[in-house]
Design an enzyme around this catalytic site. Structure first.
Site, PDB file in Angstrom:
ATOM      1  N   GLY A   1       0.817  -1.205   0.000  1.00  0.00           N
ATOM      2  CA  GLY A   1       0.000   0.000   0.000  1.00  0.00           C
ATOM      3  C   GLY A   1       0.851   1.255   0.000  1.00  0.00           C
TER       4      GLY A   1
ATOM      5  N   HIS B   1      23.434   6.270  -6.361  1.00  0.00           N
ATOM      6  CA  HIS B   1      24.221   6.453  -5.143  1.00  0.00           C
ATOM      7  C   HIS B   1      24.203   5.270  -4.190  1.00  0.00           C
ATOM      8  CE1 HIS B   1      23.890  11.126  -5.444  1.00  0.00           C
ATOM      9  NE2 HIS B   1      24.548  10.592  -6.459  1.00  0.00           N
TER      10      HIS B   1
ATOM     11  N   GLU C   1       7.247  -3.148   3.088  1.00  0.00           N
ATOM     12  CA  GLU C   1       7.926  -3.995   2.109  1.00  0.00           C
ATOM     13  C   GLU C   1       9.418  -3.661   2.047  1.00  0.00           C
ATOM     14  OE1 GLU C   1       3.784  -4.232   1.818  1.00  0.00           O
ATOM     15  OE2 GLU C   1       4.969  -2.402   1.649  1.00  0.00           O
TER      16      GLU C   1
END
Length: 142
Positions: A66, A98, A71
């Protein structure tokens, strides 16, 4: 490119769209689930993506939820994973340039599909700059 992808229920719709998009562009994509919008616990689907990327079985990973926050946290628990939570193309460019991120986290509820696909494109196309950034990556791995 060989890409692992996984989501929870809140990222399922974009995951399906991204899989189709990537395959039509010639990428190999392996879907680690989930397989519907039915509520699930995201670590069950995100950790296997991260583990497969860390093991060198895939070039990159993409995880969705969402917001993408949980995650990214789950993926970053796996040694060797540098998962960047991205919200626009500049954040995607910089996480590769980077940070040499090898997993991308996206929040389906945070952006429209067009933006998500643009972020995926930039994430996959941007090379790691190396140089001064390499020492920082090594510090993370120590």
């Amino acid at each position: 490119m060989n890409i692992a992808i996984g989501s929870d229920h809140a990222g399922y719709t974009y995951k399906q769209e991204i899989i189709s998009y990537l395959r039509s562009a010639g990428h190999q994509v392996t879907d680690f689930g989930t397989d519907s919008t039915d509520a699930v616990d995201y670590p069950k689907f995100i950790r296997p993506v991260a583990e497969a990327v860390a093991a060198g079985k895939f070039d990159r990973g993409i995880v969705l939820g969402g917001s993408g926050n949980g995650e990214a946290i789950a993926a970053n628990r796996v040694r060797g994973i540098r998962c960047g939570l991205c919200w626009n193309t500049e954040s995607a460019r910089l996480t590769r340039l980077h940070n040499d991120a090898n997993v991308l986290s996206l929040g389906e509820r945070m952006m429209d599909l067009e933006t998500a696909l643009s972020i995926v494109d930039v994430f996959l196309a941007t090379a790691f700059e190396g140089g001064r950034h390499l020492a920082r990556i090594r510090e993370l791995d120590e």
